[in-house]
Design an enzyme around this catalytic site. Sequence first.
Site, PDB file in Angstrom:
ATOM      1  N   LYS A  13    -104.786 -29.438-102.859  1.00 40.69           N
ATOM      2  CA  LYS A  13    -103.583 -28.607-103.031  1.00 40.69           C
ATOM      3  C   LYS A  13    -103.958 -27.147-103.205  1.00 40.69           C
ATOM      4  CE  LYS A  13    -104.134 -27.923-107.738  1.00 40.69           C
ATOM      5  NZ  LYS A  13    -104.586 -26.643-108.332  1.00 40.69           N
ATOM      6  N   PRO A  94    -114.216 -29.756-102.544  1.00 43.89           N
ATOM      7  CA  PRO A  94    -115.225 -29.413-103.555  1.00 43.89           C
ATOM      8  C   PRO A  94    -114.649 -29.514-104.966  1.00 43.89           C
ATOM      9  CG  PRO A  94    -114.462 -27.435-102.408  1.00 43.89           C
ATOM     10  CD  PRO A  94    -113.831 -28.600-101.708  1.00 43.89           C
ATOM     11  N   ALA A  97    -112.949 -26.318-107.968  1.00 46.76           N
ATOM     12  CA  ALA A  97    -112.525 -25.231-107.076  1.00 46.76           C
ATOM     13  C   ALA A  97    -111.047 -24.883-107.236  1.00 46.76           C
ATOM     14  CB  ALA A  97    -112.811 -25.617-105.620  1.00 46.76           C
ATOM     15  N   GLY A  98    -110.323 -25.643-108.075  1.00 42.58           N
ATOM     16  CA  GLY A  98    -108.880 -25.403-108.217  1.00 42.58           C
ATOM     17  C   GLY A  98    -108.077 -26.060-107.107  1.00 42.58           C
ATOM     18  N   GLY A 102    -110.125 -34.242-107.647  1.00 45.66           N
ATOM     19  CA  GLY A 102    -110.237 -35.408-108.529  1.00 45.66           C
ATOM     20  C   GLY A 102    -108.873 -35.997-108.846  1.00 45.66           C
ATOM     21  N   SER A 103    -107.895 -35.118-109.084  1.00 38.28           N
ATOM     22  CA  SER A 103    -106.533 -35.586-109.398  1.00 38.28           C
ATOM     23  C   SER A 103    -105.910 -36.275-108.192  1.00 38.28           C
ATOM     24  CB  SER A 103    -105.651 -34.410-109.803  1.00 38.28           C
ATOM     25  OG  SER A 103    -106.208 -33.740-110.895  1.00 38.28           O
ATOM     26  N   ASP A 136    -102.522 -32.641-113.131  1.00 41.81           N
ATOM     27  CA  ASP A 136    -102.118 -32.480-111.730  1.00 41.81           C
ATOM     28  C   ASP A 136    -101.793 -33.809-111.040  1.00 41.81           C
ATOM     29  OD1 ASP A 136    -102.569 -29.789-112.036  1.00 41.81           O
ATOM     30  OD2 ASP A 136    -104.452 -29.751-110.907  1.00 41.81           O
TER      31      ASP A 136
HETATM   32  O1  C5P Z   1    -105.073 -32.233-117.752  1.00 44.47           O
HETATM   33  P1  C5P Z   1    -106.435 -31.835-117.269  1.00 44.47           P
HETATM   34  O2  C5P Z   1    -107.506 -32.763-117.754  1.00 44.47           O
HETATM   35  O3  C5P Z   1    -106.490 -31.628-115.800  1.00 44.47           O
HETATM   36  O4  C5P Z   1    -106.716 -30.422-117.908  1.00 44.47           O
HETATM   37  C1  C5P Z   1    -108.007 -29.895-118.038  1.00 44.47           C
HETATM   38  C2  C5P Z   1    -107.985 -28.809-119.091  1.00 44.47           C
HETATM   39  O5  C5P Z   1    -107.186 -27.713-118.641  1.00 44.47           O
HETATM   40  C3  C5P Z   1    -107.338 -29.251-120.388  1.00 44.47           C
HETATM   41  O6  C5P Z   1    -108.291 -29.783-121.263  1.00 44.47           O
HETATM   42  C4  C5P Z   1    -106.757 -27.978-120.916  1.00 44.47           C
HETATM   43  O7  C5P Z   1    -107.752 -27.252-121.602  1.00 44.47           O
HETATM   44  C5  C5P Z   1    -106.408 -27.186-119.669  1.00 44.47           C
HETATM   45  N1  C5P Z   1    -104.995 -27.265-119.285  1.00 44.47           N
HETATM   46  C6  C5P Z   1    -104.050 -26.577-120.038  1.00 44.47           C
HETATM   47  N2  C5P Z   1    -102.734 -26.602-119.653  1.00 44.47           N
HETATM   48  C7  C5P Z   1    -102.330 -27.289-118.559  1.00 44.47           C
HETATM   49  C8  C5P Z   1    -103.284 -27.983-117.787  1.00 44.47           C
HETATM   50  C9  C5P Z   1    -104.593 -27.951-118.168  1.00 44.47           C
HETATM   51  O8  C5P Z   1    -104.373 -25.944-121.037  1.00 44.47           O
HETATM   52  N3  C5P Z   1    -101.040 -27.300-118.205  1.00 44.47           N
END
Ligand code: C5P
Length: 312
Positions: A13, A94, A97-98, A102-103, A136
């Site tokens: 994405k 990758p 990379a944003g 994985g999601s 995500d």
């Molecule tokens: O939910 P996920 O494991 O993908 O998020 C990874 C890290 O990104 C979280 O531990 C958190 O520090 C940060 N995050 C956040 N706010 C979001 C999504 C992610 O602070 N809406």
Amino acid sequence: MPAPALTLSAPAKLNLHLRVVGLRPDGYHELDSVFHTIGLADTVRLEAAPEVRLTCSDPALEGPANLALRAAHALRARAGEGRGVHVRLEKRIPPGAGLGGGSSDAAAVLKGLNRLWGLGLSPEALAEVGAGLGSDVPFFLVGGAARVRGRGERVTALAPLAGTWCLLVHPCVTLSTAEVYRAWDRARAGVGEGAGGPAGKSPVAARGLTPTPDAPIMTRAPDKGAGQAEADLLAAPVNDLEAVACQLAPEIGTALAALRDAGGRDARMTGSGAAVFCLADSRAVLEETRNRLAAAPRWNVWMVPLTAAEGP
Ligand code: C5P
């Protein structure tokens, strides 16, 4: 007879727009974002097996933290013991990379196992399992274009941007999402103190994070046609995490400048970085941009279309 199996595509994405609009009591950040899937994808193959296990084209990603593996375990916990699957991941997206690789893999596993194991779970039930795995994942259960709010669990489908192409550059630095959000917190705390000090303010206000109303450019009024909504959607896009990510990894800024110079158009970072992109209505225009791009030898560059949702 071969064991039942399914092969799914797990697309990457882009965040066409990402605003951090508040800090939540659980420490996560409240987002208002527009996500769009693109034509760069991992392949997820699910084969019925006695136990849950995962193999990956990149063996470094085979550990217990792998989100696709965790998705299979989470669904088995919900569906009952005695089920197994061999998840085979072919990685092209990758990590770090944003791009949500994985999601997306995890969402493909949830959708695929719901079919392979004949569970009949509703989209809402799958989204609940997905939200427990990562912010995500609920978006990837839908795919295409969507406005995403909350921590990531509030997903509203939008009309996809048909015929739009993306030139994507990964400057091959890897950023941890949590680290980027922590840097955002520090930067906002500095702003808050400079603007009169945090004493007595709510945690959100103390960090200079005032919850803002929904960004009007993202509002899709029911009476608007998809064309207007799409035009609104791209009217003034930003990524609030871009500045802090560029401080953590200056090569992101270098890649953004290279894209802007080559294309003479806006370029942005996706998610918490480190990939950056620019968009155009025509592939030919982006071919020219790509030819002019002064890319460092280690950068990866793709040209891919934005894609519609693939269905459940
Ligand atoms: O939910 P996920 O494991 O993908 O998020 C990874 C890290 O990104 C979280 O531990 C958190 O520090 C940060 N995050 C956040 N706010 C979001 C999504 C992610 O602070 N809406």
